[in-house]
Scaffold this motif. Structure first.
Motif, PDB file in Angstrom:
ATOM      1  N   GLY A   1       9.402   6.694   2.981  1.00 24.88           N
ATOM      2  CA  GLY A   1      10.248   5.969   3.920  1.00 24.88           C
ATOM      3  C   GLY A   1      11.260   5.086   3.212  1.00 24.88           C
ATOM      4  O   GLY A   1      11.622   5.299   2.056  1.00 24.88           O
ATOM      5  N   ASP A   2      11.693   4.059   3.917  1.00 25.93           N
ATOM      6  CA  ASP A   2      12.760   3.189   3.416  1.00 25.93           C
ATOM      7  C   ASP A   2      12.232   1.862   2.895  1.00 25.93           C
ATOM      8  O   ASP A   2      13.017   0.989   2.535  1.00 25.93           O
ATOM      9  N   LYS A   3      10.913   1.691   2.861  1.00 28.98           N
ATOM     10  CA  LYS A   3      10.341   0.428   2.429  1.00 28.98           C
ATOM     11  C   LYS A   3       9.886   0.501   0.977  1.00 28.98           C
ATOM     12  O   LYS A   3       9.702   1.572   0.410  1.00 28.98           O
ATOM     13  N   CYS A   4       9.708  -0.682   0.390  1.00 29.29           N
ATOM     14  CA  CYS A   4       9.191  -0.769  -0.971  1.00 29.29           C
ATOM     15  C   CYS A   4       8.394  -2.057  -1.080  1.00 29.29           C
ATOM     16  O   CYS A   4       8.417  -2.895  -0.169  1.00 29.29           O
ATOM     17  N   ASN A   5       7.689  -2.235  -2.166  1.00 33.43           N
ATOM     18  CA  ASN A   5       6.989  -3.490  -2.395  1.00 33.43           C
ATOM     19  C   ASN A   5       7.996  -4.603  -2.629  1.00 33.43           C
ATOM     20  O   ASN A   5       9.098  -4.374  -3.137  1.00 33.43           O
TER      21      ASN A   5
ATOM     22  N   GLN B   1       2.552  -7.647   9.537  1.00 33.14           N
ATOM     23  CA  GLN B   1       3.130  -6.476  10.197  1.00 33.14           C
ATOM     24  C   GLN B   1       2.547  -5.167   9.673  1.00 33.14           C
ATOM     25  O   GLN B   1       2.629  -4.131  10.326  1.00 33.14           O
ATOM     26  N   PHE B   2       1.959  -5.212   8.457  1.00 35.48           N
ATOM     27  CA  PHE B   2       1.403  -3.998   7.866  1.00 35.48           C
ATOM     28  C   PHE B   2      -0.095  -3.846   8.136  1.00 35.48           C
ATOM     29  O   PHE B   2      -0.678  -2.830   7.776  1.00 35.48           O
ATOM     30  N   ARG B   3      -0.708  -4.869   8.730  1.00 38.22           N
ATOM     31  CA  ARG B   3      -2.137  -4.782   9.016  1.00 38.22           C
ATOM     32  C   ARG B   3      -2.374  -3.768  10.120  1.00 38.22           C
ATOM     33  O   ARG B   3      -1.550  -3.620  11.043  1.00 38.22           O
ATOM     34  N   PRO B   4      -3.494  -3.059  10.057  1.00 34.66           N
ATOM     35  CA  PRO B   4      -3.769  -2.042  11.080  1.00 34.66           C
ATOM     36  C   PRO B   4      -3.953  -2.677  12.453  1.00 34.66           C
ATOM     37  O   PRO B   4      -4.448  -3.805  12.578  1.00 34.66           O
TER      38      PRO B   4
ATOM     39  N   ALA C   1      17.937  -2.062  -0.432  1.00 36.76           N
ATOM     40  CA  ALA C   1      18.413  -2.896   0.672  1.00 36.76           C
ATOM     41  C   ALA C   1      17.241  -3.606   1.345  1.00 36.76           C
ATOM     42  O   ALA C   1      17.351  -4.780   1.746  1.00 36.76           O
ATOM     43  N   TYR C   2      16.106  -2.907   1.477  1.00 36.67           N
ATOM     44  CA  TYR C   2      14.916  -3.517   2.073  1.00 36.67           C
ATOM     45  C   TYR C   2      14.413  -4.665   1.195  1.00 36.67           C
ATOM     46  O   TYR C   2      14.017  -5.721   1.711  1.00 36.67           O
ATOM     47  N   PHE C   3      14.441  -4.479  -0.130  1.00 34.10           N
ATOM     48  CA  PHE C   3      14.009  -5.526  -1.055  1.00 34.10           C
ATOM     49  C   PHE C   3      14.892  -6.766  -0.889  1.00 34.10           C
ATOM     50  O   PHE C   3      14.393  -7.896  -0.824  1.00 34.10           O
ATOM     51  N   CYS C   4      16.193  -6.541  -0.831  1.00 37.84           N
ATOM     52  CA  CYS C   4      17.124  -7.671  -0.670  1.00 37.84           C
ATOM     53  C   CYS C   4      16.906  -8.373   0.665  1.00 37.84           C
ATOM     54  O   CYS C   4      16.968  -9.613   0.752  1.00 37.84           O
TER      55      CYS C   4
ATOM     56  N   GLY D   1       0.798  -1.217   0.000  1.00 33.64           N
ATOM     57  CA  GLY D   1       0.000   0.000   0.000  1.00 33.64           C
ATOM     58  C   GLY D   1       0.827   1.261   0.000  1.00 33.64           C
ATOM     59  O   GLY D   1       1.936   1.324  -0.540  1.00 33.64           O
ATOM     60  N   SER D   2       0.267   2.307   0.643  1.00 34.12           N
ATOM     61  CA  SER D   2       0.901   3.628   0.614  1.00 34.12           C
ATOM     62  C   SER D   2       2.227   3.659   1.373  1.00 34.12           C
ATOM     63  O   SER D   2       3.000   4.608   1.227  1.00 34.12           O
ATOM     64  N   ILE D   3       2.501   2.647   2.174  1.00 32.52           N
ATOM     65  CA  ILE D   3       3.771   2.610   2.916  1.00 32.52           C
ATOM     66  C   ILE D   3       4.947   2.607   1.948  1.00 32.52           C
ATOM     67  O   ILE D   3       6.029   3.127   2.246  1.00 32.52           O
TER      68      ILE D   3
END
Length: 603
Positions: A60-64, A161-164, A89-92, A54-56
């Motif tokens: 920030g430092d995250k990606c799909n 971890q991404f669930r509300p 780096a997050y993807f890896c 989602g929008s996260i």
């Protein structure tokens, strides 16, 4: 609205599992069982389900994970490499975590960390001209990592971890208890109507004034992740094929599936009519009208009216007008109603529009609604940005017009004033047609006829307006317009070389103050008729009959409604004159051919 969209997604099997979104994978980086780079394989044109946080992923430092843009996975230059270093780096890192469930993902990470392999992959991507915005994924041993069952199981656990988190509320869509989403995934497909390329938020509360009870963001309108996934899937699918009207996307659907060939709304919008017809005037239609034939043969409609079952019909229709504003979805209009009533209203709309073409040889062909809307804007001889103008000038008028079409209600009064303004501009400065004849724009006249038809149903027990000229119509202004058309034809035949025609000089004043103009035109016609040979009787009889139809008193000043009658009478009489002229011409050619044949036989 949200529930109707959710039900549509369920009925059309559009609902993706929670945590997934559909994306177009432009290419797959193919690796062998030993991790060796085998090449880049082009992706398919269709969207495929991909993990989506989602929008996260937008900040920030995250990606799909598992599928992301090339600029993140394999940067094309140092700028991209530095900009997206943390996301890469997050993807890896996520690949390493997923490799616990599916060891083949470790090969993907190794390829991303090996300098030589990365260089080879980037070179191949450059050769294929895949820029940084294109989404990439991996294949290992010929299988996409997105389709590996072990990877899908891992993602279901990882996404928790991404669930509300927080207290539960009742979902607005399903009514079930849920921990509502703080932010909802963006809706795609509105970029052409002011939306953002990466999507727009349907539910958004970012100002304190829009929040209540201390709730933050989308929690003010609580929806579950699973339910909103259905709403998003429905909107994404519907927006993909939705036409643009006055800067808005026109979205419609039914509570039961309906074949496109029987979609009443799509037909009225102009489905199947070529785009090149948008700025042309369909004057020379064939004698058989496609819309009328369709109405006569439409078994679906007859089934609605008679109660005879044809097949399973929808019970309700839904219509949304959407645009994008500052990253948000703007709902311009929402309408729902009974399908059988909609069918009857759209049939009535087609009957109201039915009008002879300018040659009198048949009915006007169907046209796209957006082409008709052009006739409600100030006329410009050269306008390359006509649809941009429409978005600015008609955004407030289009919704009530659509509502009137879909419900059979009266069209807004602005339709008359705008269509008349378009016609006045055209008649004063437009190009002449054949034989020096000026013809009012047929689509603008259709707007006037449709508006008048709905007015007449309030005044009279039955409609008096017809497809062709009606000599028995009770409105005097209608026959005033017809009489001006007769005067113009008489002068055109008597003085074909005149620089400024009678219509050029008198149409604008005649449509407003006919009593001041018709007397002078009558005196001029007596002079012009004397020059006619062979057609004198025809024109004098038609002139006198039309003048008699006006009645004892010629209107002094015409209100907008009467001006609409005037313009329609002028157009329909012009079509009658052209039809009679074509009939005379055909008869003369037939007689000439007959005489020639007789001479040959005698010889």
């Amino acid at each position: 609205m949200l529930r109707a969209l959710y039900d549509y997604a369920v009925g059309e099997d559009l609902v993706l599992p929670a945590g997934y979104g559909k994306k177009i994978i432009r290419a797959y980086v193919s690796l062998g069982a030993d991790g060796r780079f085998l090449g880049v394989i082009p992706g398919e044109a269709e969207k495929v389900p991909c993990p989506d946080i989602g929008s996260i992923a937008n900040s920030g430092d995250k990606c799909n994970v598992l599928a992301e843009k090339r600029s993140i996975l394999f940067p094309g230059d140092e700028k991209q490499k530095n900009q997206y270093a943390k996301k890469r780096a997050y993807f890896c890192e996520t690949l390493s975590q997923a490799a616990v469930e599916e060891p083949r993902l470790a090969l993907c990470r190794k390829a991303m960390e090996d300098t030589e392999t990365c260089a080879a992959i980037s070179a191949e991507l450059d050769r294929m001209k895949l820029d940084g915005a294109k989404v990439l994924s991996f294949q290992v041993s010929g299988q996409s990592i997105l389709e590996m069952p072990a990877v899908q199981n891992w993602w279901e656990q990882f996404r928790q971890q991404f669930r509300p988190k927080g207290r539960q509320s009742l979902c607005l869509i399903t009514g079930q208890p849920t921990v509502p989403m703080a932010t909802v995934p963006p809706i795609s497909g509105l970029s052409v109507v002011g939306g953002h390329a990466r999507g727009d938020a349907l539910i958004c509360f970012d100002k304190d004034a829009f929040q209540s009870y201390g709730l933050k963001q989308a929690v003010n309108a609580p929806v579950s992740e699973e339910a909103f996934a259905g709403v998003k899937a429905a909107l994404d699918a519907l927006l993909a094929d939705a036409p643009v009207l006055s800067g808005m996307k026109f979205v419609h659907w039914y509570d039961k599936p309906l074949p496109k060939a029987e979609d009443e709304v799509a037909f009225v919008l102009g489905a199947g009519i070529p785009d090149e017809d948008d700025d042309s005037e369909e004057d020379e239609a064939p004698a058989v009208n496609e819309a009328q034939v369709r109405l006569a043969a439409d078994e679906l409609v007859r089934g609605v009216e008679t109660g005879k079952p044809v097949h399973s019909l929808p019970n309700y229709y839904y219509i949304l007008l959407l645009s994008g504003v500052n990253g948000r979805v703007m709902v311009r209009s929402y309408q729902q109603g009974n399908y059988s009533e909609l069918t009857q209203a759209l049939q009535q709309w087609e009957r109201d529009l039915a009008l002879t073409n300018s040659a009198g040889t048949g009915l006007m062909k169907p046209a796209k609604l957006r082409a008709r809307l052009i006739r409600l804007m100030p006329r410009q001889n050269s306008d390359k940005n006509v649809f941009e103008r429409m978005a600015k000038e008609l955004s407030g008028l289009t919704p009530p017009i659509l509502n009137a079409i879909m419900t059979g209600a009266q069209l807004p009064d602005a339709v008359v004033s705008r269509a008349l303004g378009y016609l006045r501009s055209q008649m004063m400065g437009g190009q002449e047609e054949d034989q020096g004849r000026k013809v009012p724009d047929p689509w603008a006249v259709q707007w006037l006829k449709a508006w008048l038809c709905r007015q007449e149903r309030k005044k009279y027990e039955k409609e008096e307006l017809s497809v062709d000229y009606n000599p028995k119509h009770p409105e005097a202004a209608y026959h005033c317009g017809a009489l001006v058309a007769v005067y113009g034809a008489i002068q055109r035949l008597a003085m074909p070389e005149v620089n400024a025609s009678l219509i050029d000089r008198y149409y604008a004043s005649a449509i407003q103050t006919p009593a001041l103009v018709l007397g002078q035109l009558s005196r001029l016609s007596n002079y012009h008729v004397s020059k006619l040979e062979g057609l004198r009787t025809y024109f004098t009889d038609l002139r006198d009959q039309t003048a008699s139809a006006i009645g004892d008193t010629i209107p002094t000043v015409l209100a907008p409604e009467q001006q609409a009658y005037f313009a329609l009478g002028y157009y329909q009489m012009g079509a009658k004159l052209k039809k009679d002229w074509l009939a005379r011409k055909a008869a003369a050619e037939k007689n000439k051919e007959k005489d020639s044949k007789t001479e040959e036989e005698g010889f």
